[in-house]
Write a protein that holds these residues in place. Structure first.
Motif, PDB file in Angstrom:
ATOM      1  N   ILE A   1      12.004   6.446  10.307  1.00 28.97           N
ATOM      2  CA  ILE A   1      11.182   7.106  11.322  1.00 28.97           C
ATOM      3  C   ILE A   1      11.836   6.897  12.677  1.00 28.97           C
ATOM      4  CG2 ILE A   1       8.922   7.151  12.448  1.00 28.97           C
ATOM      5  CD1 ILE A   1       7.739   6.185   9.775  1.00 28.97           C
ATOM      6  N   ALA A   2      12.154   7.978  13.348  1.00 27.94           N
ATOM      7  CA  ALA A   2      12.926   7.918  14.591  1.00 27.94           C
ATOM      8  C   ALA A   2      12.052   7.576  15.787  1.00 27.94           C
ATOM      9  CB  ALA A   2      13.635   9.252  14.826  1.00 27.94           C
ATOM     10  N   ARG A   3      12.680   6.870  16.750  1.00 25.83           N
ATOM     11  CA  ARG A   3      12.066   6.587  18.043  1.00 25.83           C
ATOM     12  C   ARG A   3      13.022   7.023  19.138  1.00 25.83           C
ATOM     13  NH1 ARG A   3      10.897   0.414  18.349  1.00 25.83           N
ATOM     14  NH2 ARG A   3      12.864   0.295  17.172  1.00 25.83           N
TER      15      ARG A   3
ATOM     16  N   ALA B   1       8.736  13.333   6.738  1.00 28.84           N
ATOM     17  CA  ALA B   1       7.655  14.173   6.236  1.00 28.84           C
ATOM     18  C   ALA B   1       6.546  13.301   5.650  1.00 28.84           C
ATOM     19  CB  ALA B   1       8.188  15.131   5.172  1.00 28.84           C
ATOM     20  N   GLY B   2       5.302  13.671   5.968  1.00 24.60           N
ATOM     21  CA  GLY B   2       4.175  12.917   5.447  1.00 24.60           C
ATOM     22  C   GLY B   2       3.724  11.784   6.342  1.00 24.60           C
TER      23      GLY B   2
ATOM     24  N   LEU C   1       0.852  -1.184   0.000  1.00 18.37           N
ATOM     25  CA  LEU C   1       0.000   0.000   0.000  1.00 18.37           C
ATOM     26  C   LEU C   1       0.887   1.234   0.000  1.00 18.37           C
ATOM     27  CD1 LEU C   1      -2.430  -0.990   2.926  1.00 18.37           C
ATOM     28  CD2 LEU C   1      -2.603  -1.671   0.521  1.00 18.37           C
ATOM     29  N   GLU C   2       0.484   2.251  -0.729  1.00 18.73           N
ATOM     30  CA  GLU C   2       1.243   3.500  -0.697  1.00 18.73           C
ATOM     31  C   GLU C   2       0.293   4.675  -0.592  1.00 18.73           C
ATOM     32  OE1 GLU C   2       3.480   4.161  -4.226  1.00 18.73           O
ATOM     33  OE2 GLU C   2       1.713   4.405  -5.516  1.00 18.73           O
ATOM     34  N   ALA C   3       0.795   5.744   0.029  1.00 22.02           N
ATOM     35  CA  ALA C   3       0.005   6.960   0.183  1.00 22.02           C
ATOM     36  C   ALA C   3       0.940   8.102   0.546  1.00 22.02           C
ATOM     37  CB  ALA C   3      -1.054   6.786   1.260  1.00 22.02           C
ATOM     38  N   PRO C   4       0.588   9.323   0.142  1.00 29.51           N
ATOM     39  CA  PRO C   4       1.418  10.482   0.516  1.00 29.51           C
ATOM     40  C   PRO C   4       1.299  10.830   1.995  1.00 29.51           C
ATOM     41  CG  PRO C   4      -0.527  11.200  -0.693  1.00 29.51           C
ATOM     42  CD  PRO C   4      -0.507   9.707  -0.771  1.00 29.51           C
ATOM     43  N   TRP C   5       0.182  10.425   2.612  1.00 28.91           N
ATOM     44  CA  TRP C   5      -0.024  10.656   4.041  1.00 28.91           C
ATOM     45  C   TRP C   5      -0.190   9.325   4.753  1.00 28.91           C
ATOM     46  CZ3 TRP C   5      -4.425  14.914   4.006  1.00 28.91           C
ATOM     47  CH2 TRP C   5      -3.884  16.134   3.559  1.00 28.91           C
ATOM     48  N   ILE C   6       0.569   9.129   5.818  1.00 25.58           N
ATOM     49  CA  ILE C   6       0.444   7.919   6.637  1.00 25.58           C
ATOM     50  C   ILE C   6       0.362   8.337   8.099  1.00 25.58           C
ATOM     51  CG2 ILE C   6       1.506   5.735   7.344  1.00 25.58           C
ATOM     52  CD1 ILE C   6       2.822   5.565   4.615  1.00 25.58           C
TER      53      ILE C   6
END
Length: 454
Positions: free
Chosen positions: A278-280, A297-298, A130-135
Motif C-alpha cells: 500500500i503506497a504512501r 485493490a480491496g 484476520l482476513e477479509a476481501p474488503w479492508i
C-alpha cells in the motif's frame, strides 16, 4: 485465522459509520481500535475543544455583562476543575455511547488492539490473524513536532496533553498561528492565562485572505493575546520551572507551558503497509484515487490518513462516498466535494470554496461583495460587530466561487452559500431570496446585490 467480510481499522468518524452500514447488509465486520473509540474528533478534537470554547465564551460574556445592563457582583472567576469535568463528561457521553453501539450491533465485532498488515488482505491484531476481501483504514493522525532547537530539553504539550492539564497555565506560549493554535489562544486567554503566539509566517492563517488574517489578529489582540509574527531564529530552552522562547531581535519570552500547534502527521508509520504493497506519499499519507481506493485493490483509506481532508465532515463524506459506491453501484468521487471549514474562535470564521487570492490565481475575473458585521442588525443587537461577510463570484458565469463569513454565527450562515454552490445556482438566485429578519443570513442577498469588480 478469523475470516470477515470487512475489516475496519480505526474507530474515528468514518470507520464506525461504515461498519454500521456494512453490518446492516448482513456482512460480518471486524471493527479494530487500539485506543479510544471516536477518534480525534470525539476525544481530543472537536468535542472537547468546542466544549471549552463554550465555557470560555460564557466567561467573556460575564466580563462584558455591564455593557448589556447586567450587574454581576464579585467579578468573574474560572473554576478549571469544573470546566474540565464538564468537558470530560461531554466527551465520555459521546465516546461511551458510540462504544456501546459498536459492541451491541449485530454482525460487528469490536476488537481492541493495534492492527498491522501481514499481507494484501490480512492483518494481525493481538497475535490473531484476520482476513477479509474488503479492508478500510480510518487511522487518523497526530500532532507533529517541528525541528526547533532546544525542543528536546523542555517539556512541551500537544493539543491532547493540553486538555489533560490539572491546572491552568500561568503563561501559555503557542508555536503556530493557524486554526488549532488560535482557538486555544483565545480559550486560555479567556480563562485568565497570559497567552503568546509565535508564528514563523508573516501573518496568521496564511491560507486565508489578508483581511481575514488581520481581523482575527486584531480581535485576539484586543482580548490580550500577544503575537510574534514572521519569527526568526526560534529556539527554546529551560527557564527554571518554565520555558524560555528566544527569537532573533526580540526579548526573551518566558512561559510556564509550551503548546506546539504546527500541523499534524498521519498514523500510518506502524501499520505494515509495505507488507501489503500500500503506497504512501512523501509525508506519509496513504495515496488514494478519486473513489478513496488505495494502490491495493480491496483496501480503502478514509479520513485524515489519506491527506484529502483533515476534518470530521470530510471524513464522514469519505464514508458516504465509499459506502455509496460499494453498496449502491454509485460513481461518487472526491472531486465532487467543495472545500469548507470553520475556525471556531469567537466570533467564528465560516469558509467555503476559493478565497479571493485563490480565485485570482485560478484565472477568474471576479466580482466581490462585502458587508461589515457592524452593518448587520443581528450583530449590532447582540453587541458582537467584529468581522465581515465576503463573497467571491465569477464575473462571467455569475457562479459563486467562494465566501468567508467572519463574525457572529458565521459558521452557520455560511451553509446557505455552500448549498447554493452545490446546486450550481448563479448568484442572482440568492440575491432574490427572502431571508428571515433579523438574522446574519438575511444580509447575504444584499451582499449579492452589491457585487463589484474585484
Amino acid at each position: 485465522m478469523s475470516a470477515f467480510d470487512a475489516i475496519v481499522i480505526g474507530a474515528g468518524q468514518a470507520g464506525p459509520s461504515l461498519a454500521f452500514r456494512l453490518a446492516a447488509t448482513g456482512r460480518r465486520v471486524a471493527m479494530v481500535e487500539r485506543d479510544a473509540v471516536g477518534g480525534t474528533c470525539v476525544n481530543t478534537g472537536c468535542t472537547p475543544t468546542k466544549t471549552l470554547v463554550a465555557s470560555a465564551r460564557v466567561a467573556q460574556q460575564a466580563r462584558r455583562a455591564a455593557e448589556y445592563g447586567v450587574v454581576l457582583p464579585g467579578g468573574v472567576g474560572i473554576d478549571w476543575p469544573r470546566v474540565k469535568a464538564r468537558m470530560d463528561a461531554v466527551v465520555a457521553r459521546s465516546r461511551d455511547g458510540l462504544t456501546r453501539s459498536l459492541e451491541s450491533t449485530e454482525n460487528i465485532t469490536l476488537i481492541r488492539g493495534h492492527a498491522r498488515f501481514t499481507g494484501p488482505q490480512e492483518v494481525v491484531v493481538n497475535r490473531e490473524r484476520l482476513e477479509a476481501p474488503w479492508i478500510f483504514l480510518d487511522v487518523g493522525g497526530r500532532a507533529a513536532a517541528p525541528p526547533i532547537p532546544g525542543l528536546d530539553s523542555v517539556p512541551w504539550l500537544t493539543n491532547t496533553a493540553l486538555l489533560r492539564l490539572d491546572a491552568l497555565p500561568r503563561h501559555l506560549a503557542i508555536i503556530g498561528g493557524s486554526y488549532i493554535g488560535l482557538e486555544f489562544a483565545q480559550i486560555f486567554r479567556r480563562f485568565g492565562c497570559a497567552v503568546t503566539v509565535v508564528e514563523l509566517a508573516p501573518r496568521l492563517i496564511p491560507r486565508e485572505d489578508e483581511e481575514v488574517s488581520a481581523t482575527i489578529r486584531e480581535m485576539l489582540e484586543a482580548e490580550g493575546v500577544v503575537f510574534h509574527l514572521n519569527a526568526k531564529g526560534l529556539a527554546v530552552a529551560p527557564d527554571g520551572a518554565g520555558i524560555a522562547l528566544r527569537l532573533e531581535g526580540e526579548a526573551e519570552i518566558q512561559a510556564s507551558h509550551l503548546l506546539l500547534a504546527t500541523g499534524r502527521k498521519p498514523n500510518t508509520d506502524d501499520l505494515g503497509l509495505d507488507a501489503a504493497g500500500i503506497a504512501r506519499d512523501a509525508l506519509g499519507f496513504i495515496t488514494v484515487d478519486e473513489a478513496l481506493q488505495t494502490s491495493l485493490a480491496g483496501v480503502w483509506a478514509l479520513g485524515e490518513c489519506n491527506g484529502r481532508g483533515a476534518f470530521t465532515h470530510t471524513a464522514y463524506n469519505d464514508y458516504e462516498i465509499v459506502a455509496d459506491n460499494l453498496l449502491n453501484a454509485a460513481t461518487r468521487k472526491l472531486t465532487d466535494r467543495l472545500p469548507c471549514y470553520a475556525l471556531f474562535t469567537d466570533p467564528p470564521l465560516g469558509r467555503v470554496g476559493m478565497s479571493e487570492a485563490e480565485a485570482r490565481a485560478a484565472g477568474h475575473e471576479i466580482l466581490i461583495g462585502r458587508r461589515p458585521m457592524a452593518r448587520v442588525n443581528r450583530a449590532v443587537e447582540k453587541g458582537e460587530t467584529t468581522g465581515f461577510i465576503k463573497i467571491v463570484v465569477d464575473a462571467t458565469t455569475r457562479q459563486i466561487l467562494g465566501a468567508a463569513i467572519l463574525g457572529v454565527e458565521g459558521d452557520e450562515a455560511i451553509h446557505g452559500l455552500l448549498d447554493l454552490m452545490y446546486a450550481k445556482a448563479p448568484a442572482w438566485v440568492m440575491q432574490r431570496a427572502v431571508h428571515i429578519h433579523p438574522t446574519v443570513s438575511e444580509l447575504i442577498p444584499t451582499v449579492m446585490g452589491d457585487l463589484e469588480p474585484g
